[in-house]
Design a protein around this motif. Sequence first.
Motif, short mmCIF file in Angstrom:
data_model
loop_
_atom_site.label_atom_id
_atom_site.label_comp_id
_atom_site.label_asym_id
_atom_site.label_seq_id
_atom_site.Cartn_x
_atom_site.Cartn_y
_atom_site.Cartn_z
N LEU A 129 48.56 22.81 32.69
CA LEU A 129 49.75 22.14 32.18
C LEU A 129 49.43 20.76 31.62
O LEU A 129 50.20 20.22 30.81
N TYR A 130 48.32 20.19 32.03
CA TYR A 130 47.97 18.83 31.64
C TYR A 130 46.93 18.78 30.52
O TYR A 130 46.46 17.72 30.16
N ARG A 131 46.63 19.95 29.96
CA ARG A 131 45.68 20.00 28.86
C ARG A 131 46.41 19.80 27.53
O ARG A 131 47.36 20.53 27.22
N PRO A 132 45.99 18.85 26.73
CA PRO A 132 46.71 18.55 25.48
C PRO A 132 46.63 19.65 24.43
O PRO A 132 47.42 19.67 23.49
N ASP A 133 45.67 20.57 24.59
CA ASP A 133 45.54 21.66 23.62
C ASP A 133 46.38 22.87 24.00
O ASP A 133 46.29 23.92 23.36
N ARG A 134 47.23 22.75 25.02
CA ARG A 134 48.09 23.85 25.45
C ARG A 134 49.54 23.45 25.25
O ARG A 134 49.93 22.30 25.45
N ARG A 135 50.37 24.45 24.87
CA ARG A 135 51.80 24.22 24.74
C ARG A 135 52.55 25.26 25.56
O ARG A 135 52.16 26.42 25.63
N PHE A 136 53.64 24.79 26.19
CA PHE A 136 54.42 25.64 27.08
C PHE A 136 55.89 25.53 26.75
O PHE A 136 56.40 24.42 26.53
N HIS A 137 56.55 26.67 26.72
CA HIS A 137 57.99 26.69 26.52
C HIS A 137 58.57 27.60 27.60
O HIS A 137 58.39 28.82 27.57
N PHE A 138 59.21 26.99 28.58
CA PHE A 138 59.82 27.73 29.68
C PHE A 138 61.33 27.71 29.53
O PHE A 138 61.92 26.67 29.20
N VAL A 139 61.97 28.84 29.81
CA VAL A 139 63.42 28.93 29.86
C VAL A 139 63.78 29.56 31.20
O VAL A 139 63.20 30.57 31.60
N ILE A 140 64.73 28.95 31.90
CA ILE A 140 65.12 29.42 33.22
C ILE A 140 66.64 29.37 33.34
O ILE A 140 67.28 28.51 32.75
N THR A 141 67.20 30.31 34.06
CA THR A 141 68.65 30.32 34.24
C THR A 141 69.04 29.43 35.41
O THR A 141 68.25 29.19 36.33
#
Length: 289
Positions: free
Chosen positions: A163-175
């Motif tokens: 999660l702390y790597r700048p070359d990674r992107r995350f898109h989380f959606v939660i109810t």
Amino acid sequence: MNNGTTGVDEARNALGKRLRELRVAAKLSGKGLAESLSWPGSKVSKIETGKQTPTDDDIRDWARATSAEDQAASLLAALHNLELQHAEWQRVLKAGMKSHQISLSQLDERTKLYRGFENTVVHGLMQTPEYARARFAQVVMVHKVPNDINEAVKARMQRQEMLYRPDRRFHFVITEAALRYRLVDRDIMLGQLDRLMALTSMRNIRLGIIDFKTKYVTDPRHGFWIYDDQLVQFESYSAEINLRQPSEIEFYATIFDHLAAVAKYGPDARAVLTRVIQQLAAEDDDLGS
């Protein structure tokens, strides 16, 4: 709507059709083949119609009984590909939960864009150690797998380093429902909600929350995760489903876009979290256990 298991069903049906063709070519009835292999009378029909997945030994026995030993290798390859798509938990977790977390970390390492939707639980990459421990304890109880909870929690926390790597992107959606389900003790959930609050401020993470007042474009049927444009993965009670067909990946990407479009982000997401935290903190201790 497509229920997400189309590719698995098609693969199982295709394998059953190939086996049926071998039986017919050998001029054997279903009953005759079953009797020759000392199988229950319904087993041949179930395999041929995709209602039962054959084992490696079933494939070998079928090929031998139909004088098609030369096709056994090809049939076994088709079966193993099916098993990769539909990985039963008893098989996946046979070596322990830590082993599965390590396998997931190898998948994580190859992924640049990670999209995840959850409607009942907090995603593993966002879990606190306490929340993860409670979830793994539930896995041990339900599936009767080796109890390596401490090692599994450690492996999951190590996965979160991505999660702390700048070359990674995350898109989380939660109810919002996932924030309120009583899957863990109240204090554990309060700590988990604080963790989510912190994640909303990370630059490479988009965390969206769909609150109870939201009108859905499509129903939140089950959680799923999209690894780049290469794989869709989700869980049933009995198995981990892995979809690799481009059409299925595109379909799930569209569903994710629909869900993400109605989620709240930034200050609005934090407002939902704050409301849930305040209401949970105000409850009596005995209601949080």
